[in-house]
Design an enzyme around this catalytic site. Structure first.
Site, PDB file in Angstrom:
ATOM      1  N   TYR A 177       0.806  -1.117   0.122  1.00 52.29           N
ATOM      2  CA  TYR A 177       0.097  -0.063  -0.040  1.00 52.29           C
ATOM      3  C   TYR A 177       0.817   1.333  -0.141  1.00 52.29           C
ATOM      4  O   TYR A 177       1.845   1.526   0.847  1.00 52.29           O
ATOM      5  CB  TYR A 177      -1.045   0.009   1.167  1.00 52.29           C
ATOM      6  CG  TYR A 177      -2.363   0.156   0.877  1.00 52.29           C
ATOM      7  CD1 TYR A 177      -2.972   1.279   0.058  1.00 52.29           C
ATOM      8  CD2 TYR A 177      -3.161  -1.082   1.113  1.00 52.29           C
ATOM      9  CE1 TYR A 177      -4.173   1.506  -0.340  1.00 52.29           C
ATOM     10  CE2 TYR A 177      -4.606  -0.847   0.737  1.00 52.29           C
ATOM     11  CZ  TYR A 177      -5.048   0.032  -0.091  1.00 52.29           C
ATOM     12  OH  TYR A 177      -6.307   0.209  -0.308  1.00 52.29           O
ATOM     13  N   GLU A 215      -0.217   4.885  -0.467  1.00 50.13           N
ATOM     14  CA  GLU A 215      -1.071   5.928  -0.824  1.00 50.13           C
ATOM     15  C   GLU A 215      -0.293   7.185  -0.472  1.00 50.13           C
ATOM     16  O   GLU A 215       0.729   7.294   0.363  1.00 50.13           O
ATOM     17  CB  GLU A 215      -2.215   6.025   0.260  1.00 50.13           C
ATOM     18  CG  GLU A 215      -3.522   5.343  -0.207  1.00 50.13           C
ATOM     19  CD  GLU A 215      -4.619   5.450   0.814  1.00 50.13           C
ATOM     20  OE1 GLU A 215      -4.540   5.944   1.738  1.00 50.13           O
ATOM     21  OE2 GLU A 215      -5.724   4.826   0.483  1.00 50.13           O
ATOM     22  N   ASP A 217      -4.568  13.571 -25.755  1.00 47.28           N
ATOM     23  CA  ASP A 217      -4.920  12.315 -25.172  1.00 47.28           C
ATOM     24  C   ASP A 217      -4.486  11.376 -26.376  1.00 47.28           C
ATOM     25  O   ASP A 217      -4.972  11.095 -27.199  1.00 47.28           O
ATOM     26  CB  ASP A 217      -6.358  11.933 -24.878  1.00 47.28           C
ATOM     27  CG  ASP A 217      -6.779  10.532 -24.491  1.00 47.28           C
ATOM     28  OD1 ASP A 217      -5.709   9.698 -24.484  1.00 47.28           O
ATOM     29  OD2 ASP A 217      -7.882  10.231 -24.196  1.00 47.28           O
ATOM     30  N   THR A 255      -2.601   5.919 -22.465  1.00 43.46           N
ATOM     31  CA  THR A 255      -2.619   4.850 -21.803  1.00 43.46           C
ATOM     32  C   THR A 255      -1.340   4.135 -21.840  1.00 43.46           C
ATOM     33  O   THR A 255      -0.477   4.407 -22.877  1.00 43.46           O
ATOM     34  CB  THR A 255      -3.823   4.038 -22.031  1.00 43.46           C
ATOM     35  OG1 THR A 255      -3.991   3.965 -23.471  1.00 43.46           O
ATOM     36  CG2 THR A 255      -5.217   4.276 -21.411  1.00 43.46           C
ATOM     37  N   ARG A 276      -2.022  -2.466 -18.325  1.00 46.15           N
ATOM     38  CA  ARG A 276      -2.984  -1.556 -18.406  1.00 46.15           C
ATOM     39  C   ARG A 276      -2.905  -0.499 -17.375  1.00 46.15           C
ATOM     40  O   ARG A 276      -2.853  -0.701 -16.092  1.00 46.15           O
ATOM     41  CB  ARG A 276      -4.326  -2.360 -18.200  1.00 46.15           C
ATOM     42  CG  ARG A 276      -4.608  -3.640 -18.996  1.00 46.15           C
ATOM     43  CD  ARG A 276      -5.925  -3.943 -19.054  1.00 46.15           C
ATOM     44  NE  ARG A 276      -6.843  -3.032 -19.616  1.00 46.15           N
ATOM     45  CZ  ARG A 276      -7.184  -2.971 -20.909  1.00 46.15           C
ATOM     46  NH1 ARG A 276      -6.613  -3.725 -21.665  1.00 46.15           N
ATOM     47  NH2 ARG A 276      -8.021  -2.088 -21.321  1.00 46.15           N
ATOM     48  N   LYS A 297      -1.474   0.348 -25.013  1.00 41.44           N
ATOM     49  CA  LYS A 297      -1.897   0.066 -26.429  1.00 41.44           C
ATOM     50  C   LYS A 297      -0.436  -0.092 -27.305  1.00 41.44           C
ATOM     51  O   LYS A 297       0.237  -0.882 -27.187  1.00 41.44           O
ATOM     52  CB  LYS A 297      -2.857   1.218 -26.870  1.00 41.44           C
ATOM     53  CG  LYS A 297      -4.247   1.280 -26.211  1.00 41.44           C
ATOM     54  CD  LYS A 297      -5.049   2.414 -26.726  1.00 41.44           C
ATOM     55  CE  LYS A 297      -6.340   2.230 -25.889  1.00 41.44           C
ATOM     56  NZ  LYS A 297      -6.530   3.036 -24.859  1.00 41.44           N
TER      57      LYS A 297
HETATM   58  N1  DSN Z   1     -11.465   1.075 -25.197  1.00 40.69           N
HETATM   59  C1  DSN Z   1     -10.327   1.815 -26.082  1.00 40.69           C
HETATM   60  C2  DSN Z   1     -10.408   1.659 -27.355  1.00 40.69           C
HETATM   61  O1  DSN Z   1     -10.488   0.367 -27.914  1.00 40.69           O
HETATM   62  O2  DSN Z   1      -9.843   2.626 -28.222  1.00 40.69           O
HETATM   63  C3  DSN Z   1     -10.504   3.193 -25.587  1.00 40.69           C
HETATM   64  O3  DSN Z   1     -10.636   3.522 -24.289  1.00 40.69           O
END
Ligand code: DSN
Length: 385
Positions: free
Chosen positions: A46, A48, A196, A222, A231, A225
């Site tokens: 933990y 925090e 983004d 993110t 994730r 990807k």
């Molecule tokens: N779910 C993602 C995508 O497939 O683009 C975006 O949040």
């Protein structure tokens, strides 16, 4: 594993992943090292708070981990720690965007984002997301003819609406973005510019797409990807916004950070700094362009005529098959895509006019342009049956 039910599901998923052609544009395959970090004892801790300012004892090692992750994130994008900060605790893209708005956009004020049905994201102010309930979305759209961002229309809308923030970076838009142009538009409207780049982070890190950092006030990505990590998400901000953003993440929206995920992100950032990652990023785009071109040569309409990135949309409905039917039919033959609206879609998001195709995952598995030609021909023959 003692738990045979989960063991069985795990084995089934391994087999599924090994046996399909994965063209989901937002997925990828992490390395064994990333998986090891994710599955490590860091999950037991933990933490925090932030490095050297925690609410629990025993954090000396995870403090080092979090600081190292921040340093790697800044280094990957060539950012100086004098000008930029990065928060590595956001659990994923949606909470990362929510943290940015919570920090910088007063409740009820305007966020200008690309409409969801034209390639934007739920958290760019769509009504189904709290980002469209707590703030007012001013949507912008693509040019109907070219299916490209219409910077003149965006500038006009921004000048009239004067949003607090303009959001750019998309989930289903295949073209490069004019960040400098958007900066000019944001300045003229007195707006912050939020990038983004969740989808394209790895392509930017690999030097294949223009970086938004010279133009944006805040950048979210993110990590799972094209960046090929676990994730999670990174929130970069110009120094003057960092304290507000850190407070929005914790204690504003989240509790203890997932330190095992942060360890996995650190490993992915290390991997993305290796020369081989640049080659990977280049191949991802070559593969997407090849796949799109061969489909086009076979009579499939590609939205905006092609792609500059890892993804593109196919207007399947113009060949008489809905996106849902196309996606289901392809899945029966082991090709995984997602149904997707196309710009100015007259069908519903449940059964839209198109599919979205991406090449990040298959490129990680070593697929080449020759494989893409084969996959495109297979898609064509399956959908024409
Ligand atoms: N779910 C993602 C995508 O497939 O683009 C975006 O949040």
């Amino acid at each position: 594993m003692q738990d045979k039910e989960i063991q069985s599901l795990l084995e089934q998923e391994i087999s599924r992943q090994q046996n399909v052609v994965n063209l989901i544009a937002s997925e990828n395959y992490v390395s064994v090292d990333v998986q090891q970090a994710l599955g490590s004892v860091f999950t037991n801790k933990y933490a925090e708070g932030y490095p050297r300012a925690r609410y629990y004892g025993g954090n000396s090692i995870v403090d080092e981990l979090e600081i190292l992750t921040q340093q790697r994130a800044l280094a990957l994008f060539g950012l100086s720690a004098e000008e930029w900060s990065v928060n590595v605790q956001a659990l994923s893209g949606s909470p990362a965007n929510l943290a940015v708005y919570t920090a910088l956009v007063p409740l009820g004020e305007k966020i200008m984002g690309l409409s969801l049905d034209q390639g934007g994201h739920l958290t760019h102010g769509h009504k189904a997301s709290v980002t469209g309930k707590w703030w007012k979305q001013i949507p912008y759209t693509l040019n109907k003819e070219t299916e490209l961002l219409d910077y003149i229309a965006i500038a006009e809308t921004a000048a009239i609406e004067k949003p607090t923030m303009i959001v750019a970076g998309y989930t289903a838009y295949s073209r490069s973005i004019d960040w400098a142009g958007l900066r000019v538009i944001a300045n003229a409207a007195g707006a912050l510019l939020h990038a983004d780049v969740s989808h394209t982070a790895g392509l930017i890190a690999g030097g294949m797409l223009e970086s938004p950092f010279a133009y944006a006030d805040t950048v979210v990505m993110t990590t799972h990807k094209t960046l090929r990590g676990p994730r999670g998400a990174l929130i970069f901000s110009k120094k003057q916004y960092a304290e507000k953003i850190d407070k929005a993440v914790f204690p504003g929206l989240q509790g203890g950070p997932h330190m095992n995920t942060i360890a996995g992100i650190a490993v992915a950032l290390y991997e993305a700094q290796q020369p081989a990652f640049k080659t990977y990023a280049a191949k991802v785009i070559q593969n997407a362009q090849t796949l799109a071109r061969v489909l086009q040569d076979n009579g499939w309409r590609i939205i905006s005529g092609g792609t500059d990135t890892h993804l593109f949309l196919v207007d399947t409905w113009s060949n008489g098959i809905s996106g849902k039917d196309a996606s289901n039919t392809l899945e029966q033959s082991g090709i995984i895509v997602n149904k997707n609206t196309i710009p100015y879609d007259e069908r519903s998001p449940i059964d839209p006019s198109g599919i979205r195709i991406g090449t990040a995952a298959e490129t990680t598995r070593g697929k080449t342009t020759a494989d893409m030609i084969e996959i495109a021909q297979k898609i064509d023959s399956i959908l024409r049956k």
